[in-house]
Each structure stands twice: as C-alpha cells, then as structure tokens.
Design a protein around this motif. Structure first.
Motif, PDB file in Angstrom:
ATOM      1  N   ARG A 113      45.768  62.766  45.486  1.00 26.49           N
ATOM      2  CA  ARG A 113      46.466  63.788  44.784  1.00 26.49           C
ATOM      3  C   ARG A 113      47.388  64.240  45.644  1.00 26.49           C
ATOM      4  O   ARG A 113      47.762  63.624  46.667  1.00 26.49           O
ATOM      5  CB  ARG A 113      45.107  65.040  45.111  1.00 26.49           C
ATOM      6  N   ARG A 114      48.269  65.018  45.209  1.00 25.26           N
ATOM      7  CA  ARG A 114      49.444  65.501  45.759  1.00 25.26           C
ATOM      8  C   ARG A 114      49.536  67.166  45.439  1.00 25.26           C
ATOM      9  O   ARG A 114      49.290  67.368  44.514  1.00 25.26           O
ATOM     10  CB  ARG A 114      50.872  64.895  45.440  1.00 25.26           C
ATOM     11  N   ASP A 115      50.032  67.795  46.333  1.00 24.48           N
ATOM     12  CA  ASP A 115      50.379  69.210  46.112  1.00 24.48           C
ATOM     13  C   ASP A 115      51.913  69.508  45.917  1.00 24.48           C
ATOM     14  O   ASP A 115      52.583  68.785  46.487  1.00 24.48           O
ATOM     15  CB  ASP A 115      50.330  70.194  47.655  1.00 24.48           C
ATOM     16  N   PRO A 116      52.061  70.091  44.744  1.00 24.96           N
ATOM     17  CA  PRO A 116      53.646  70.071  44.203  1.00 24.96           C
ATOM     18  C   PRO A 116      54.399  71.056  45.112  1.00 24.96           C
ATOM     19  O   PRO A 116      55.683  71.026  44.601  1.00 24.96           O
ATOM     20  CB  PRO A 116      53.435  70.484  42.757  1.00 24.96           C
ATOM     21  N   GLY A 125      41.014  67.997  36.256  1.00 27.64           N
ATOM     22  CA  GLY A 125      42.178  68.298  37.174  1.00 27.64           C
ATOM     23  C   GLY A 125      43.247  67.154  37.220  1.00 27.64           C
ATOM     24  O   GLY A 125      44.121  67.184  37.619  1.00 27.64           O
ATOM     25  N   LEU A 126      42.616  66.014  36.337  1.00 21.14           N
ATOM     26  CA  LEU A 126      43.761  64.973  36.328  1.00 21.14           C
ATOM     27  C   LEU A 126      45.061  65.367  35.799  1.00 21.14           C
ATOM     28  O   LEU A 126      45.059  66.087  34.722  1.00 21.14           O
ATOM     29  CB  LEU A 126      43.302  63.790  35.707  1.00 21.14           C
ATOM     30  N   ASP A 127      46.264  64.972  36.393  1.00 22.85           N
ATOM     31  CA  ASP A 127      47.414  65.095  35.951  1.00 22.85           C
ATOM     32  C   ASP A 127      48.460  64.210  36.592  1.00 22.85           C
ATOM     33  O   ASP A 127      48.313  63.844  37.861  1.00 22.85           O
ATOM     34  CB  ASP A 127      47.922  66.628  36.404  1.00 22.85           C
ATOM     35  N   PRO A 128      49.284  63.617  35.725  1.00 21.10           N
ATOM     36  CA  PRO A 128      50.301  62.444  36.096  1.00 21.10           C
ATOM     37  C   PRO A 128      50.893  62.776  37.291  1.00 21.10           C
ATOM     38  O   PRO A 128      51.280  61.890  38.417  1.00 21.10           O
ATOM     39  CB  PRO A 128      51.136  62.103  35.000  1.00 21.10           C
ATOM     40  N   ALA A 129      51.390  64.293  37.577  1.00 19.56           N
ATOM     41  CA  ALA A 129      52.161  64.622  38.504  1.00 19.56           C
ATOM     42  C   ALA A 129      51.607  64.778  39.871  1.00 19.56           C
ATOM     43  O   ALA A 129      52.035  64.722  41.023  1.00 19.56           O
ATOM     44  CB  ALA A 129      52.978  65.887  38.289  1.00 19.56           C
ATOM     45  N   SER A 130      50.180  65.215  39.783  1.00 17.25           N
ATOM     46  CA  SER A 130      49.533  65.895  40.966  1.00 17.25           C
ATOM     47  C   SER A 130      48.271  65.189  41.256  1.00 17.25           C
ATOM     48  O   SER A 130      47.598  65.177  42.299  1.00 17.25           O
ATOM     49  CB  SER A 130      49.221  67.257  40.915  1.00 17.25           C
TER      50      SER A 130
END
Length: 181
Positions: free
Chosen positions: A86-89, A62-67
């Motif tokens: 983590r962040r929720d977009p 689930g790694l992702d630069p935005a979230s």
C-alpha cells in the motif's frame, strides 16, 4: 523445488481481477497462519473466521492500482501465500509504501515463497508504483527481523513492549525499511 512446484507470483490491482475462489483462499490462509501464532494481523488464536473474512473483504474492496496491490503466490494453482502493498497518496508520503500481512501457508514454509513475495513486492513498488522506499512493522521475538534483513531490509527502530500478546508476553514492534528500491 522442481519446476512443477515452483511458485507463481501474481498481483491484483482491483477487486474485479480476482479469480473465483481466491477470496476464501486468502481468508483460509490468514486463519491458518494466525491460528498457528503467525504475526499477520490477528494476534490471538483461535481467530474468528467471520472476522478474517471481513478483513479480507476490506483489503479486496480497497484494491486500487495507485494505492493498494495484492500480491499472491500460488503453487500448482493453489494459494501458497500473499501480502498487501500500500501507499498513501498524500504528497508528503507518496514516495514510500508499506507491506502488510505477509504470510505463507504452513505446508509450504521453507521453500522461498515468503522471500519471493517480498522480492516481487519490491519490483512492483519500484517499477510500477514509482516508490522510493518500503516500510513495515514486524512483531519482535519470532525472528522476522532476520528474515527481512536477509532480503535487504534494515531495522530503523523499535517500540519496546508495544504488542501485548498475553499478560506476561509483551513484544517489541520492529520498524524496518527497504531503501533504495
């Protein structure tokens, strides 16, 4: 701590970035911390290593630069601790993020590695992810509110008895916030 054993903090934003051996080291750390009674996501020791490995795989994929970011601490090239940021977009909540699974190996406790991980996550959240605040939920009864409080976090609420660790051991879930970043 001498300069030879100073922690190094690294973040990962995609599964492809992780060096060989890091995924099993994350699982080993999580198993060690959980089996020692740590409040890092698996409350009932001993934990099943296969369950821990599956949870690590979900985090890594689930790694992702935005979230979703993984922040690790190493000492002399060995994993000393880690956390997830983590962040929720969704536009209503995209201005804040959460810390998950903050943990350090037992043998390096008391050396500032946990605090260093949390401080590094704060910088990443502010400077790279553009977040305005961080939140976390901590298990009551083990002093975590003091640890986070020393790092500038403040308690904003509790869910009394939200966590049942045993028939006679209910713990509060402590809600904390770090703002401004």
């Amino acid at each position: 701590m001498t300069s030879d054993d100073s922690p190094r903090f690294t973040q990962y934003t995609s599964p492809e970035e992780l060096p060989d051996g890091l995924v099993p080291a994350l699982a080993d750390c999580w198993t060690e911390v959980s089996d020692a009674g740590g409040a890092a996501g698996f409350p009932f020791p001993p934990v099943d290593p296969a369950e821990v490995a599956a949870a690590v795989d979900r985090i890594v994929t689930g790694l992702d630069p935005a979230s979703s970011r993984l922040v690790v601490a190493t000492v002399d090239g060995a994993l000393a601790g880690w956390l997830c940021l983590r962040r929720d977009p969704h536009p209503l909540v995209a201005h804040w993020g959460t810390l998950h699974h903050v943990q350090t190996r037992l043998g390096v406790r008391g050396r500032g590695i946990g605090a260093g991980l949390v401080r590094r996550a704060r910088v990443i959240a502010r400077e790279e992810m553009g977040l305005e605040q961080l939140r976390l939920a901590a298990r009551g009864g083990i002093g975590l509110e003091g640890f986070y409080g020393r790092l500038g976090w403040r308690e904003i609420g509790r869910w009394p008895g939200a966590l049942r660790l045993a028939a006679d051991d209910d713990r509060d879930e402590i809600l904390m916030v770090l703002t401004p970043l």
